[in-house]
Design an enzyme around this catalytic site. Structure first.
Site, PDB file in Angstrom:
ATOM      1  N   GLU A 185      87.654   4.499  35.181  1.00 21.43           N
ATOM      2  CA  GLU A 185      88.730   4.805  34.289  1.00 21.43           C
ATOM      3  C   GLU A 185      88.646   6.137  34.181  1.00 21.43           C
ATOM      4  OE1 GLU A 185      90.057   1.754  31.332  1.00 21.43           O
ATOM      5  OE2 GLU A 185      88.092   1.344  31.729  1.00 21.43           O
ATOM      6  N   TYR A 235      86.378  -7.679  47.556  1.00 20.72           N
ATOM      7  CA  TYR A 235      87.094  -8.648  46.496  1.00 20.72           C
ATOM      8  C   TYR A 235      88.286  -9.399  46.868  1.00 20.72           C
ATOM      9  CZ  TYR A 235      91.093  -5.632  45.412  1.00 20.72           C
ATOM     10  OH  TYR A 235      92.489  -5.058  45.760  1.00 20.72           O
ATOM     11  N   GLN A 279      82.825  -3.667  45.680  1.00 19.53           N
ATOM     12  CA  GLN A 279      83.751  -4.219  45.081  1.00 19.53           C
ATOM     13  C   GLN A 279      85.171  -4.306  46.043  1.00 19.53           C
ATOM     14  OE1 GLN A 279      84.447  -3.805  40.859  1.00 19.53           O
ATOM     15  NE2 GLN A 279      85.950  -5.516  40.690  1.00 19.53           N
ATOM     16  N   GLU A 327      80.189  -1.353  32.342  1.00 15.08           N
ATOM     17  CA  GLU A 327      81.480  -1.871  31.735  1.00 15.08           C
ATOM     18  C   GLU A 327      81.135  -2.302  30.202  1.00 15.08           C
ATOM     19  OE1 GLU A 327      84.234  -3.717  35.322  1.00 15.08           O
ATOM     20  OE2 GLU A 327      83.039  -5.015  34.133  1.00 15.08           O
ATOM     21  N   THR A 367      73.393  -7.735  34.878  1.00 14.44           N
ATOM     22  CA  THR A 367      74.256  -7.829  33.635  1.00 14.44           C
ATOM     23  C   THR A 367      73.309  -7.632  32.429  1.00 14.44           C
ATOM     24  OG1 THR A 367      76.158  -9.370  34.471  1.00 14.44           O
ATOM     25  CG2 THR A 367      75.862  -8.953  32.144  1.00 14.44           C
ATOM     26  N   HIS A 410      92.230  -1.743  29.734  1.00 12.39           N
ATOM     27  CA  HIS A 410      91.349  -1.773  31.205  1.00 12.39           C
ATOM     28  C   HIS A 410      91.970  -2.417  32.521  1.00 12.39           C
ATOM     29  CE1 HIS A 410      87.839  -1.667  33.793  1.00 12.39           C
ATOM     30  NE2 HIS A 410      88.056  -2.982  34.060  1.00 12.39           N
ATOM     31  N   THR A 463      86.020  -5.548  30.175  1.00 12.87           N
ATOM     32  CA  THR A 463      85.726  -4.387  29.797  1.00 12.87           C
ATOM     33  C   THR A 463      86.828  -3.895  28.610  1.00 12.87           C
ATOM     34  OG1 THR A 463      85.271  -3.464  31.811  1.00 12.87           O
ATOM     35  CG2 THR A 463      85.569  -1.774  30.439  1.00 12.87           C
ATOM     36  N   GLU A 487      81.492  -4.374  27.249  1.00  8.31           N
ATOM     37  CA  GLU A 487      81.979  -5.477  26.863  1.00  8.31           C
ATOM     38  C   GLU A 487      81.338  -6.230  25.597  1.00  8.31           C
ATOM     39  OE1 GLU A 487      82.498  -8.429  29.891  1.00  8.31           O
ATOM     40  OE2 GLU A 487      82.578  -6.778  31.504  1.00  8.31           O
ATOM     41  N   ARG A 521      81.404  -0.391  42.488  1.00 11.59           N
ATOM     42  CA  ARG A 521      82.828  -0.207  42.899  1.00 11.59           C
ATOM     43  C   ARG A 521      83.253  -0.238  44.548  1.00 11.59           C
ATOM     44  NH1 ARG A 521      85.039  -2.187  38.367  1.00 11.59           N
ATOM     45  NH2 ARG A 521      84.379  -0.859  36.357  1.00 11.59           N
ATOM     46  N   ARG A 576      97.897  -0.439  42.135  1.00 13.22           N
ATOM     47  CA  ARG A 576      99.258  -0.815  42.258  1.00 13.22           C
ATOM     48  C   ARG A 576     100.023   0.195  41.194  1.00 13.22           C
ATOM     49  NH1 ARG A 576      96.169  -5.297  41.693  1.00 13.22           N
ATOM     50  NH2 ARG A 576      96.573  -5.210  39.642  1.00 13.22           N
ATOM     51  N   ASP A 582      82.672 -14.067  33.011  1.00  6.92           N
ATOM     52  CA  ASP A 582      83.307 -12.870  32.485  1.00  6.92           C
ATOM     53  C   ASP A 582      84.839 -12.927  32.683  1.00  6.92           C
ATOM     54  OD1 ASP A 582      82.730 -10.385  31.558  1.00  6.92           O
ATOM     55  OD2 ASP A 582      83.049  -9.454  33.512  1.00  6.92           O
ATOM     56  N   ASP A 591      78.449  -5.050  31.993  1.00  5.41           N
ATOM     57  CA  ASP A 591      78.749  -6.081  33.535  1.00  5.41           C
ATOM     58  C   ASP A 591      78.807  -4.917  34.309  1.00  5.41           C
ATOM     59  OD1 ASP A 591      79.016  -8.195  35.020  1.00  5.41           O
ATOM     60  OD2 ASP A 591      81.052  -7.726  34.799  1.00  5.41           O
ATOM     61  N   LYS A 634      79.000  -7.477  41.624  1.00  6.12           N
ATOM     62  CA  LYS A 634      78.777  -7.775  39.999  1.00  6.12           C
ATOM     63  C   LYS A 634      77.670  -8.525  39.883  1.00  6.12           C
ATOM     64  CE  LYS A 634      82.960  -6.636  38.153  1.00  6.12           C
ATOM     65  NZ  LYS A 634      83.263  -5.805  37.000  1.00  6.12           N
TER      66      LYS A 634
END
Length: 434
Positions: free
Chosen positions: A375, A245, A241, A200, A258, A135, A361, A202, A238, A144, A128, A234, A254
C-alpha cells in the site's frame, strides 16, 4: 482521574507494556530449564511453576495456574474465562503493592532479558482473515480500480487457512522465500528468490474453549471462545502471490513464515478498551442474522493502537532508531473478532484451544496509516524515502520489521503487547534439477 493499581515490583509502575493491569501470559525458558508458563510484570516475569511450588495459589486459581504452567498454554486456554479470571485475580493480589508474599515470591521472578520466549501454544490450525477494509480497498484498487471490493466482502468475513507449521516467535529470522514468479512482459514464469517481500500489520487471536465438529458457535457466545490476543506479521511474497493466487488464493506466498509476539494479552486485560463497532457506511448491507448481535455491536470492537516500524542495516550501523512506517488501530476492522469466530464455525468447522486467527492487515484510511509496503508504495510504483535517505519498494535482506501495539484511554492504565520482530535473511539455496 483514579490512579492505576500499583505493584511492589517497581519496574511495573508506569511500564509502557506490562503494568500490573496487563499480566499477559507466555511460555519461557530460563537457563537450562524446560519451557513453562509465566506472567509478565514490568521488566520481570513470574515463573508460575515456581510460584505454585511456593504454595501461593489456592482453589480455582491453583487449578488455572497449574494448567498455565506447562510447556504450552493449550490446557489453560481450554478452561475458559472463569479460570482466566481466577488466575488474574490471584496475580493481582500477589503482585499488587499490598501483597503479603513479596519476599517469598522474589525467588520465582526472572528478568525477561535473561529468558527465552517460545510459542505460547501448540497451534493445530491457523486462519488468516481479511477484516481490514481499508487494506482490502487499497489492494483492490491496484488490481481492480473500478471495483476494489468484490461483492461478497461486505457479507462474508473473508479468510484463508494458513500454515501452522511455520508460525514463529518474535526474533526468529525470516528467510526470503523461493518460488515461481511471472516477470512483467514475460509469457512464462521463472524460479528464484522473492523480489517483492512485504510485511502485514495484524492482530492475532488465540482461541480458548472450542466447539464440537458439526456444531456452530453462536455470535452471542463467541466472546467466550476467545482467550487472548497477540501481534501477528503475516509475511507476504507479493510477486509469488500475484502468479499463484488465481483461482484458489494464497499458497507459497504466505506459508513460508508468520511471526507472533510472545505474550498473550488476555481478554480480561483488554476489557476496559472495548468499544462499539463503528457503524457501517450508508448503503452497506446489514450482516446476516448469524453474524449480528446487539451486545457485540455495542462492545465487540477494540481500541488498540498499532504501529509498524522498519530498521535497515544502514540505520543499525548509523545508530538510528527504527522508523515508523504505519500507525493504525483495530477500530478499522470491518468485522469484529466475534463475527470471525461465528463465521469460522457456522459450517460445523471444529475450533480447538490454541488455534490462531489473524485479523488480516489493519490499515487506516489516511496517509501514514498503511499496514503493508504494498500500500505504501502503491504496488511498487512509488519508492518509500526513509529519513536517512534510503529508499524501499519492498523489504531487502537485513531489514527488520517491528510491530508494536498500545492501549490507552482517559483514566485507564496504558498497556502494551511487547514487540513482534522479524529480521529478513537471504533466501536459502534450493535444490533444482538440471
Amino acid at each position: 482521574m483514579s490512579q492505576a493499581p500499583q505493584s511492589w515490583i517497581t519496574s511495573a509502575n508506569g511500564h509502557p507494556d506490562f503494568p500490573l493491569h496487563n499480566l499477559p501470559l507466555g511460555i519461557f525458558s530460563h537457563g537450562d530449564g524446560t519451557p513453562r508458563g509465566g506472567a509478565a510484570i514490568g521488566d520481570l516475569l513470574l515463573d508460575l511453576r515456581a510460584a505454585i511450588a511456593l504454595g501461593v495459589f489456592t482453589g480455582a486459581a491453583l487449578a488455572a495456574a497449574e494448567a498455565a504452567s506447562g510447556a504450552t498454554l493449550n490446557a489453560f486456554f481450554a478452561l475458559g474465562s472463569a479460570a482466566r479470571q481466577a488466575l488474574r485475580a490471584a496475580l493481582l493480589d500477589l503482585l499488587g503493592e499490598h501483597s503479603t508474599v513479596q519476599t517469598l515470591l522474589a525467588s520465582a521472578l526472572h528478568p525477561q532479558i535473561d529468558c527465552q520466549m517460545h510459542l505460547p501454544a501448540q497451534v493445530g490450525d491457523y486462519t488468516d482473515f481479511y477484516a481490514g477494509i481499508h487494506h482490502a480497498t487499497n489492494v483492490g484498487k491496484l488490481l481492480r480500480p473500478d471495483t476494489p471490493l468484490l461483492p461478497n466482502y461486505k457479507y462474508v468475513p473473508i479468510g484463508y487457512h494458513g500454515r501452522a507449521s511455520t508460525l514463529n516467535i518474535s526474533g526468529t529470522p525470516v528467510h526470503r522465500p523461493n518460488g515461481q514468479t511471472l516477470p512483467n512482459g514475460a509469457s512464462e514464469p521463472m524460479f528464484g528468490p522473492c523480489g517483492r517481500l512485504d510485511f502485514e500489520l495484524e492482530l492475532g487471536v488465540w482461541i480458548g474453549p472450542g466447539n464440537a465438529q458439526g456444531t456452530a458457535i453462536a455470535i452471542d457466545q463467541a466472546a467466550e471462545h476467545i482467550a487472548g490476543f497477540c501481534l501477528l506479521n503475516d509475511w507476504s511474497a507479493r510477486d509469488i502471490q500475484a502468479w499463484e493466487y488465481q483461482p484458489l488464493g494464497p499458497f507459497l506466498s504466505k506459508s513460508f513464515a508468520t511471526t507472533l509476539s510472545p505474550w498473550v494479552v488476555t481478554a480480561e486485560a483488554l476489557a476496559p478498551f472495548r468499544c462499539a463497532q463503528p457503524p457501517r457506511p450508508a448503503g452497506d448491507p446489514q450482516p446476516l442474522g448469524y453474524l449480528l448481535a446487539e451486545q457485540d455491536q455495542r462492545h465487540g470492537a477494540l481500541n488498540i493502537e498499532l504501529q509498524a516500524l522498519l530498521l535497515t542495516p544502514l540505520m543499525r550501523e548509523q545508530g538510528l532508531a527504527p522508523q515508523r512506517l504505519g500507525l493504525s488501530n483495530t477500530q478499522h476492522m470491518y468485522w469484529t473478532v466475534a463475527q470471525m469466530v461465528a463465521h469460522h464455525s457456522v459450517n460445523g468447522c471444529r475450533l480447538q484451544p490454541g488455534d490462531l486467527l489473524g485479523t488480516g492487515t489493519l490499515s487506516g484510511p489516511d496517509e501514514g496509516e498503511s499496514g503493508s509496503l504494498l500500500e505504501i508504495t502503491e504496488g511498487g510504483k512509488l519508492p518509500l524515502v526513509l529519513a536517512n535517505g534510503e529508499t524501499r519498494l519492498f523489504l531487502e535482506d537485513g531489514d527488520e520489521v517491528i510491530l508494536r501495539a498500545r492501549c490507552h484511554g482517559a483514566g485507564l492504565p496504558e498497556i502494551g503487547f511487547g514487540e513482534c520482530r522479524g529480521l529478513v535473511v537471504a533466501a536459502q539455496v534450493s535444490a533444482r534439477r538440471s
